[in-house]
Design an enzyme around this catalytic site. Structure first.
Site, PDB file in Angstrom:
ATOM      1  N   CYS A   9      -2.226  -4.484  76.828  1.00 47.25           N
ATOM      2  CA  CYS A   9      -3.539  -4.938  77.363  1.00 47.25           C
ATOM      3  C   CYS A   9      -4.778  -4.716  76.648  1.00 47.25           C
ATOM      4  O   CYS A   9      -4.622  -3.647  75.774  1.00 47.25           O
ATOM      5  CB  CYS A   9      -3.580  -4.800  78.879  1.00 47.25           C
ATOM      6  SG  CYS A   9      -3.759  -3.024  79.332  1.00 47.25           S
ATOM      7  N   HIS A 569     -10.802   0.763  86.642  1.00 46.25           N
ATOM      8  CA  HIS A 569     -11.022   2.189  85.549  1.00 46.25           C
ATOM      9  C   HIS A 569     -12.017   1.942  84.515  1.00 46.25           C
ATOM     10  O   HIS A 569     -12.395   0.876  84.398  1.00 46.25           O
ATOM     11  CB  HIS A 569      -9.743   2.348  84.904  1.00 46.25           C
ATOM     12  CG  HIS A 569      -9.027   1.118  84.373  1.00 46.25           C
ATOM     13  ND1 HIS A 569      -8.129   0.246  84.956  1.00 46.25           N
ATOM     14  CD2 HIS A 569      -9.191   0.610  82.941  1.00 46.25           C
ATOM     15  CE1 HIS A 569      -7.525  -0.527  84.193  1.00 46.25           C
ATOM     16  NE2 HIS A 569      -8.146  -0.325  82.967  1.00 46.25           N
TER      17      HIS A 569
END
Length: 653
Positions: A9, A569
């Protein structure tokens, strides 16, 4: 049947490992062999061997960023997004049984190429241009440094200036440096075209750049310079891309990337420059160069002010790069007095902010004073980005201070006829002999840096320098959970060193970072609530900076990974040490998850921007895999106290 899979990702954190886990589970369920290679933030793990690839019946690439597929030529390769790997692993695997997967040809790129559509939307023009610039800069550095060294060590003073004797060894060095400059524009054009059309764009880009730089092709005494090179690069790239997309018979497809595309794209670009574009652009460039070379008095001061402001505004960002490219191109045209003020402005923000922390320690926390030492050192080597941590934490005071100091330094350099023969800045270029009028160069740097330091300290308020102690888990009734603070306070030991020894999730969380009854009713409210916990525990130096990092990550793609889980995050200079906040929202909150489920289990990961170790990312990998366990999620949702939640999190190791 044996399959291989790659997951990746954009940030290389949660989604990478969740897709890997789900694909592996689906393969095990179907009774198939599978090996999964993850390409995450901690690098490539479980990398395929040549034997793995040779024995594989097919490869799944579940990625949202570009993955090199050349090693899989001749194999069935299925390219999709990382979310498909998380949501539909069995469906992806079953496509190999039905034969609905294309074979990767040796010189082709499969359709989606890692679904880089998102990347293409992120200012593609700037990205293509910067690709060319990144390859061009070493060429200019080689040429500038070799010529500067040759003049410094082998030059002789004459009434007409410094001259290197024709039969001298240093004349050869100068010639090599001059040869390097001849590649500047073709390399710029070629790699702009590569960024647009991949390898088929390289040859037409190089040829177009060469024609742009040589006015003899279109009857001009001077070439079209870097402006023509940029035009040639974009033209070559988009023409090659257009030809690449044409539907042609299968018999012709193998020769498309090596014959058809390069030949026809080169012809189109070359003819366009010879008959249409070349002469007008050359005239424009000659006029611009003459204007710059003839600037004196107030005109040159205005130019220096503009260049100084641009260089220091975003410290390595797009505005900075535009000014830097301009100065670099002028070096190729023999105008070194444009790069001189730029070279001064480049180093003033990091040196100035470093000086600021030395001059008035009351204005800065201990961590900022340590950052100041690094910033000062980076400034000596011409790395403007050294000032970014200060600008990120306090942009309204630091950025204007940087700009004013850089503008003052640039004006002094312009008035002092400071020249720079190398596409770089900072005292390092002066030490290497690439700067003309070294004395004025250092005067400009010193005065500009002092202006930045004094202005920043005048604008900033005193801070409470008493650092809050590091937060550790509170003591439970039966088992002490506190770590010995002596480990951190031991001589020379830092949080970054501790980071290397994280072995389980509870090493970077605590009871005070757990909330089993989140109050927020929207995604942003929950984010603010969890950031507040980090801020209260002294883990952040700027909650606003970290919030921006979190929301920037959410803007790339949602961190709501489905199954009632969200893992927001962010990496930020405002984070002192890695930490995890865990929260439960029983009613759920809309996190735009791909499976449309509301987020009930929320983990917020805070990571320092410049982390030395990668242990915290390994913990996140284990967290992602652990959350695939249905019973574990149910146990978390059923906890009644923070202590129960902490005990469950402690099993993740």
């Amino acid at each position: 049947m044996k399959l291989l899979a790659i997951t990746s990702c954009p940030n290389g954190i949660a989604h990478t490992y969740m897709a890997a886990e789900n694909l592996q589970k689906a393969a095990d369920k179907l009774g198939l062999q599978m090996k999964v290679e993850t390409q995450g933030s901690i690098g490539v793990e479980n990398e395929f061997t040549d034997r793995d690839i040779q024995e594989a019946d097919g490869i799944i690439i579940a990625a949202d960023k570009t993955v090199d597929k050349s090693r899989f030529a001749g194999k069935k390769v299925l390219v999709t997004g990382v979310q498909e790997g998380i949501r539909k692993p069995e469906e992806l695997i079953s496509r190999f049984s039905t034969g609905n997967v294309p074979v990767l040809q040796s010189q082709s790129k499969t359709g989606d190429d890692g679904k880089s559509g998102k990347k293409d939307k992120q200012n593609p023009i700037y990205r293509h241009l910067m690709n060319g610039v990144s390859y061009m800069i070493p060429i200019i550095v080689i040429g500038g440094l070799l010529i500067a060294i040759a003049l410094t060590l082998g030059g002789e003073k004459t009434p007409g200036g410094i001259v290197i004797p024709e039969d001298s060894f240093w004349k050869t060095i100068e010639s090599i440096g001059a040869a390097s400059f001849t590649f500047m524009v073709p390399i710029l054009s070629g790699f702009i075209a590569v960024s647009i059309a991949d390898r088929p764009g390289l040859a037409p880009g190089l040829i177009g750049g060469y024609i742009a730089a040589n006015g003899s092709f279109y009857g001009s005494e001077a070439g079209a310079g870097f402006i023509g090179g940029i035009i040639a690069g974009f033209l070559a790239g988009y023409v090659a891309l257009w030809i690449k997309k044409l539907k042609v018979p299968k018999a012709i497809q193998p020769i498309m990337p090596i014959i058809i595309i390069p030949v026809f794209a080169s012809l189109i670009v070359g003819m366009a420059f010879v008959y249409i574009i070349g002469a007008p652009v050359a005239a424009l460039f000659v006029g611009l160069t003459s204007w710059l070379a003839g600037m004196q008095g107030t005109s040159s001061i205005l130019l220096a002010l503009i260049l100084g402001a641009m260089i220091s505004f975003d410290m390595g960002g797009p505005v900075n790069k535009v000014a830097f490219l301009f100065g670099s191109a002028m070096i190729g045209e023999g105008n070194y007095e444009i790069m001189g003020p730029i070279a001064v402005a480049i180093c003033i923000p990091p040196i100035g902010m470093g000086l600021a922390t030395f001059l008035n320690k009351k204005k800065y926390r201990e961590a900022e004073r340590e950052t100041g030492k690094a910033s000062f050192t980076m400034g000596l080597f011409g790395i403007t980005e050294g000032a970014i941590p200060f600008a990120a934490q306090d942009p309204l005071r630091v950025i204007p201070s940087n700009m004013v100091g850089a503008m003052v330094g640039a004006v002094i350099a312009m008035l002092g006829n400071v020249g720079d023969r190398v596409a770089h800045g900072g005292p390092i270029v002066a030490v290497l002999g690439a700067v003309d009028n070294v004395l004025m160069f250092f005067i400009a740097v010193i005065i500009g840096s002092l202006v930045t330091a004094i202005m920043a300290n005048a604008l900033k308020k005193n801070v409470d320098n008493q650092e809050q102690p590091a937060t550790y888990p509170s003591e439970a009734p039966d088992e002490p959970l506190t770590k010995e603070p002596e480990r951190q306070e031991a001589s020379g030991q830092t949080n970054k060193e501790e980071e290397l020894h994280i072995n389980k999730l509870t090493d970077i969380t605590s009871l005070d970072l757990i909330d089993i009854q989140l109050a927020g009713t929207s995604r942003d409210e929950v984010i603010d609530e969890m950031i507040g916990k980090l801020d209260r525990e002294g883990i952040l130096t700027s909650s606003e900076d970290f919030r921006k990092a979190i929301l920037d990550r959410e803007a790339e793609s949602t961190t709501g990974i489905g199954m009632n889980i969200a893992i927001p995050h962010g990496k930020s200079n405002s984070v002192k040490k890695p930490a995890v906040v865990f929260g439960i929202k029983q009613d759920g909150v809309d996190w735009k998850s791909f499976d449309q489920t509301d987020a009930k289990l929320i983990f917020m990961i805070a990571v320092p921007k410049e982390s030395v170790g990668d242990a915290h990312l390994k913990i996140l990998q284990m967290l992602s895999r652990k959350l695939m366990d249905d019973s574990f999620r149910e146990q978390l949702l059923a906890v009644k106290t923070k202590e129960e939640a902490y005990s469950l999190l402690e099993t993740i190791e």
